[in-house]
Design a protein around this motif. Structure first.
Motif, PDB file in Angstrom:
ATOM      1  N   SER A 138     100.988  48.725  84.709  1.00  0.00           N
ATOM      2  CA  SER A 138     100.439  49.111  86.008  1.00  0.00           C
ATOM      3  C   SER A 138     100.699  47.991  87.014  1.00  0.00           C
ATOM      4  CB  SER A 138      98.929  49.350  85.900  1.00  0.00           C
ATOM      5  OG  SER A 138      98.270  48.120  85.598  1.00  0.00           O
ATOM      6  N   GLU A 140     106.165  47.816  76.410  1.00  0.00           N
ATOM      7  CA  GLU A 140     107.261  48.770  76.340  1.00  0.00           C
ATOM      8  C   GLU A 140     107.072  49.887  77.359  1.00  0.00           C
ATOM      9  OE1 GLU A 140     107.571  49.997  72.304  1.00  0.00           O
ATOM     10  OE2 GLU A 140     108.425  48.101  71.626  1.00  0.00           O
ATOM     11  N   HIS A 141     105.831  50.261  77.625  1.00  0.00           N
ATOM     12  CA  HIS A 141     105.608  51.236  78.679  1.00  0.00           C
ATOM     13  C   HIS A 141     105.528  50.471  79.999  1.00  0.00           C
ATOM     14  CE1 HIS A 141     101.467  49.773  78.299  1.00  0.00           C
ATOM     15  NE2 HIS A 141     101.297  50.224  79.521  1.00  0.00           N
ATOM     16  N   ALA A 142     105.690  51.187  81.088  1.00  0.00           N
ATOM     17  CA  ALA A 142     105.654  50.535  82.396  1.00  0.00           C
ATOM     18  C   ALA A 142     104.242  50.027  82.678  1.00  0.00           C
ATOM     19  CB  ALA A 142     106.090  51.522  83.469  1.00  0.00           C
ATOM     20  N   ALA A 185     102.511  47.065  74.197  1.00  0.00           N
ATOM     21  CA  ALA A 185     101.959  47.411  75.501  1.00  0.00           C
ATOM     22  C   ALA A 185     102.993  47.269  76.588  1.00  0.00           C
ATOM     23  CB  ALA A 185     100.749  46.522  75.807  1.00  0.00           C
ATOM     24  N   HIS A 187     109.857  42.297  77.341  1.00  0.00           N
ATOM     25  CA  HIS A 187     110.049  43.687  76.941  1.00  0.00           C
ATOM     26  C   HIS A 187     110.198  44.655  78.112  1.00  0.00           C
ATOM     27  CE1 HIS A 187     109.283  42.733  72.711  1.00  0.00           C
ATOM     28  NE2 HIS A 187     108.319  41.950  73.153  1.00  0.00           N
ATOM     29  N   PHE A 188     109.550  44.348  79.227  1.00  0.00           N
ATOM     30  CA  PHE A 188     109.645  45.253  80.369  1.00  0.00           C
ATOM     31  C   PHE A 188     110.699  44.769  81.372  1.00  0.00           C
ATOM     32  CE2 PHE A 188     108.246  46.646  84.645  1.00  0.00           C
ATOM     33  CZ  PHE A 188     108.433  48.012  84.471  1.00  0.00           C
TER      34      PHE A 188
END
Length: 200
Positions: free
Chosen positions: A29, A25-27, A23, A190-191
C-alpha cells in the motif's frame, strides 16, 4: 521485565523477517511504501511516528533546546511507488528556512553490505549476511540513489545546490530496528526488484 520485552521483540523481528518476502510480493500500500522509504532514509528514527496526511507523511525533529534548528520533512510516494519525494525545511530560530527537495529510487540499489559493528562498517571489513542476527549496520549503494536540491528562502541567492548521494546507511541496533529495516529491505528486494538482491 526487560528480558521478557526483548524476547517478545525478538519474536516479532523473526516473524516479520520470515513474512516480509511473501508480503512484499504483492503491491504494498502507499502507507507501506512511505514507511519503507522513511526507514531507509533515516526519517523513522527510534520508531518515530509521522503526522499522516492524505498521500504523505510528515516527520518532525524533536527539539528540547529552543536555540536548536528544527527540521520538518514531508515524504510522499510518486507515481512509481519505488520512488519517493521528500521536502525538508530546516530552520534555525529567527532565521530563514532552507528547503531541500529530494528524490530517492529504491530500484537503484545495486550493492548491499551488512556489518556487525560501526567500526567494521567504517573499515569495510568482516561483512556479514544482511539477515544475520549479528548485522547492526547495512550500507546500500547505487548511482544517483538519492538526489537533492537545496534552496534558501532568504532570497539572498536564487541558485540551488544540487547533489546526488550514492549511499544510504541503515542502522539495525535493536530488535525493533531490525524488524523495520528488514521489512523495508524486503520491499526493495521483492517489489522494487533492486539489483543488489538478485540471487539473495
Amino acid at each position: 521485565m526487560a528480558r521478557r520485552m526483548e524476547t517478545a521483540l525478538g519474536a516479532v523481528a523473526i516473524a516479520l523477517a520470515c513474512l516480509a518476502p511473501a508480503a512484499a510480493e504483492h503491491a504494498p500500500s502507499d502507507g507501506e511504501m512511505r514507511e519503507a522509504h522513511a526507514v531507509l532514509l533515516g526519517l523513522a528514527q527510534d520508531g518515530a511516528e509521522p503526522e499522516r496526511q492524505a498521500g504523505a507523511d510528515v516527520y518532525y525533529s524533536i527539539v528540547d533546546n529552543p536555540n536548536a534548528p528544527r527540521l520538518v520533512t514531508r515524504l510522499e510516494v510518486s507515481g512509481a511507488p519505488c520512488r519517493a519525494r521528500t521536502i525538508s525545511a530546516l530552520q534555525f530560530p529567527e532565521k530563514w528556512a532552507v528547503l531541500t527537495l529530494g528524490l530517492v529510487d529504491l530500484s537503484r540499489i545495486t550493492t548491499v553490505a551488512a556489518y556487525a559493528s560501526v567500526d567494521d562498517m567504517i573499515a569495510e571489513i568482516n561483512p556479514v549476511p544482511v539477515d544475520a542476527p549479528s548485522a547492526q549496520q547495512v550500507v546500500m549503494t547505487g548511482k544517483g540513489l538519492f538526489c537533492s536540491s537545496r534552496l534558501s528562502l532568504s532570497g539572498e541567492s536564487a541558485a540551488s545546490d544540487e547533489m546526488c548521494s550514492d549511499r544510504l546507511d541503515l542502522p539495525m541496533m535493536d530488535a525493533e530496528q531490525k524488524a523495520r529495516g528488514r521489512h523495508a529491505l524486503a520491499i526493495a528486494a521483492h517489489f522494487c526488484k533492486a539489483p543488489a538482491f538478485d540471487g539473495k
